[in-house]
Design an enzyme around this catalytic site. Structure first.
Site, PDB file in Angstrom:
ATOM      1  N   TYR A 150       0.859  -1.194   0.000  1.00  0.00           N
ATOM      2  CA  TYR A 150       0.000   0.000   0.000  1.00  0.00           C
ATOM      3  C   TYR A 150       0.887   1.232   0.000  1.00  0.00           C
ATOM      4  O   TYR A 150       1.881   1.310   0.724  1.00  0.00           O
ATOM      5  CB  TYR A 150      -0.881   0.012   1.259  1.00  0.00           C
ATOM      6  N   GLU A 238      -3.722   7.577  -3.807  1.00  0.00           N
ATOM      7  CA  GLU A 238      -3.662   6.335  -3.027  1.00  0.00           C
ATOM      8  C   GLU A 238      -3.582   5.149  -3.985  1.00  0.00           C
ATOM      9  O   GLU A 238      -4.446   4.986  -4.843  1.00  0.00           O
ATOM     10  CB  GLU A 238      -4.910   6.207  -2.154  1.00  0.00           C
TER      11      GLU A 238
END
Length: 429
Positions: A150, A238
């Site tokens: 991530y 993101e």
């Protein structure tokens, strides 16, 4: 009370954001207005900034999808229906096709699948009951992922600028990772003047678990993602997952980009991509006039300047036994045409049985509001009770305009009085 709950949610969200960053956890930042980009549009923005994404094409017809699949010349192809709602993979089309995401190794199948997607409604857990019509599909190269991480860049008030946040645990709900294993969340503040330094990018890549040549690749991707962040005036980029393939590639498989709408004037190309097809038509129309509108399920329309005051107005209506029909924030630099547009939106709602205007004129000139109200009442031939509470800049002139208008406008001395009168006006009907 609905509005009170909404305000508390906003407050708790802001508090949670600060708390999570302080404890090295990750947060999601939302802009004031949501710019809706389809998946392929976000991928194109990344691609244009040199970020590695899957090879893909966009198709509007079944034949275009088939030709795209052939051109990809990939071992495996993924076909994705392009809608804004989540849960596409488990959705159902009214054509009978199950799933808005399909994998295949046979390019010839892509045309048939696309034919059962395009022009048909796809229903998921996040769409309206009747689903959303699919107008575009993305035909992409399917890549295996050997490891998922991530990575995000977002604005953080505490650091007075952008921050990189990453974790070697990707492909899952990052807040769950932060709650259970906070030691796996890594944070790097970025100097807005200096940008992402090479040592920062390498350190983040290493913290994400990339090794050897992959660490170099990942560091390069991180720097390019920051370039994108600046280039499009993002508040958040993101990537989840930022993945590693068996062939030794670092690829951004899925991304969410939020934009600062204060930068719309210099990001015209980006904002022109806004897909409003799945948005509420009233909210879309309101945005054209810089009005912040959210439809609710009551029957007393609210016409207010300032988000906090709008929420308080909704709460007090609820306190006196009424139900707000909407949340409408005029903002600060309001003009007469915005007042007229707001009234037009409110009166077009068949649920509305009364309108409550609550203006506290600090920046706003109350006389402008009063002129807009009288014009709207006459031209729209207002048929529902109207209660007006004005206070602040030029309020005496505003009250004179309303009282001399000859229109059936009920004046209120304060917010509590206005809410009582609005609720009572409905009760009399």
């Amino acid at each position: 009370m609905a509005a009170c709950m909404m305000w508390r949610a906003v407050q708790s969200g802001a508090e949670r954001a600060g708390r999570l960053l302080r404890t090295r956890q990750v947060v999601k930042v939302s802009p004031r207005r949501w710019l809706n980009l389809q998946e392929y549009q976000s991928k194109k923005l990344m691609q244009d900034s040199g970020v590695t994404v899957q090879r893909f094409f966009v198709a509007d017809t079944a034949d275009e999808a088939l030709q795209a699949a052939k051109r990809l010349n990939a071992k495996e192809i993924v076909l994705k229906a392009q809608i804004l709602a989540g849960g596409r993979g488990k959705g159902v089309f009214d054509s009978g096709l199950k799933g808005g995401v399909h994998l295949t190794k046979d390019p010839a199948v892509v045309g048939d699948l696309a034919g059962k997607m395009l022009g048909f409604n796809l229903t998921t857990k996040q769409t309206p009951k009747d689903g959303v019509k699919v107008k575009t599909v993305m035909v992409a190269e399917a890549l295996d992922i050997s490891r998922e991480t991530y990575f995000a860049i977002l604005m953080d008030r505490a650091c007075n600028g952008p921050v990189m946040v990453g974790s070697p645990q990707g492909g899952v709900d990052i807040e769950e990772v932060a709650a259970k294993t906070p030691e796996l969340i890594f944070k790097e503040p970025i100097d807005i003047f200096e940008g992402v330094r090479d040592d920062q990018a390498r350190r983040m890549a290493a913290n994400l678990g990339f090794k050897g040549p992959l660490e170099t690749q990942a560091a390069d991707q991180i720097k390019k993602l920051y370039d994108l962040f600046l280039k499009v005036d993002a508040t958040q980029v993101e990537v989840n997952p930022l993945g590693e393939t068996p062939q030794g590639q670092v690829v951004c498989f899925d991304a969410k980009i939020n934009f600062d709408d204060n930068a719309e004037f210099r990001q015209k190309a980006v904002f022109a991509m806004d897909d409003t097809a799945e948005s509420d038509p009233t909210e879309t129309e309101a945005a054209k006039y810089d009005l912040k509108y959210i439809g609710l399920d009551g029957n007393i329309a609210c016409f207010v300047n300032g988000a906090g005051l709008a929420m308080a107005t909704c709460d007090i209506i609820d306190l006196h036994g009424g139900k707000p029909a909407n949340f409408l924030d005029l903002g600060g630099g309001v003009k007469e045409n915005q007042v007229y547009a707001a009234f037009k939106l409110l009166t077009a709602d068949p649920k509305v049985e009364a309108i409550l205007v609550n203006i506290f004129g600090g920046i706003v000139n109350c006389a402008i509001i009063a002129n807009g109200i009288t014009k709207a009442c006459r031209e729209l031939e207002l048929k529902v009770p109207l209660v007006v509470r004005l206070e602040g800049t030029n309020v005496q002139e505003a009250k004179r305009i309303l009282s001399e208008s000859g229109l059936p406008i009920t004046a209120a001395s304060d917010l509590d009085d206005a809410a009582r009168k609005a609720v009572a006006a409905i009760a009399k009907k």
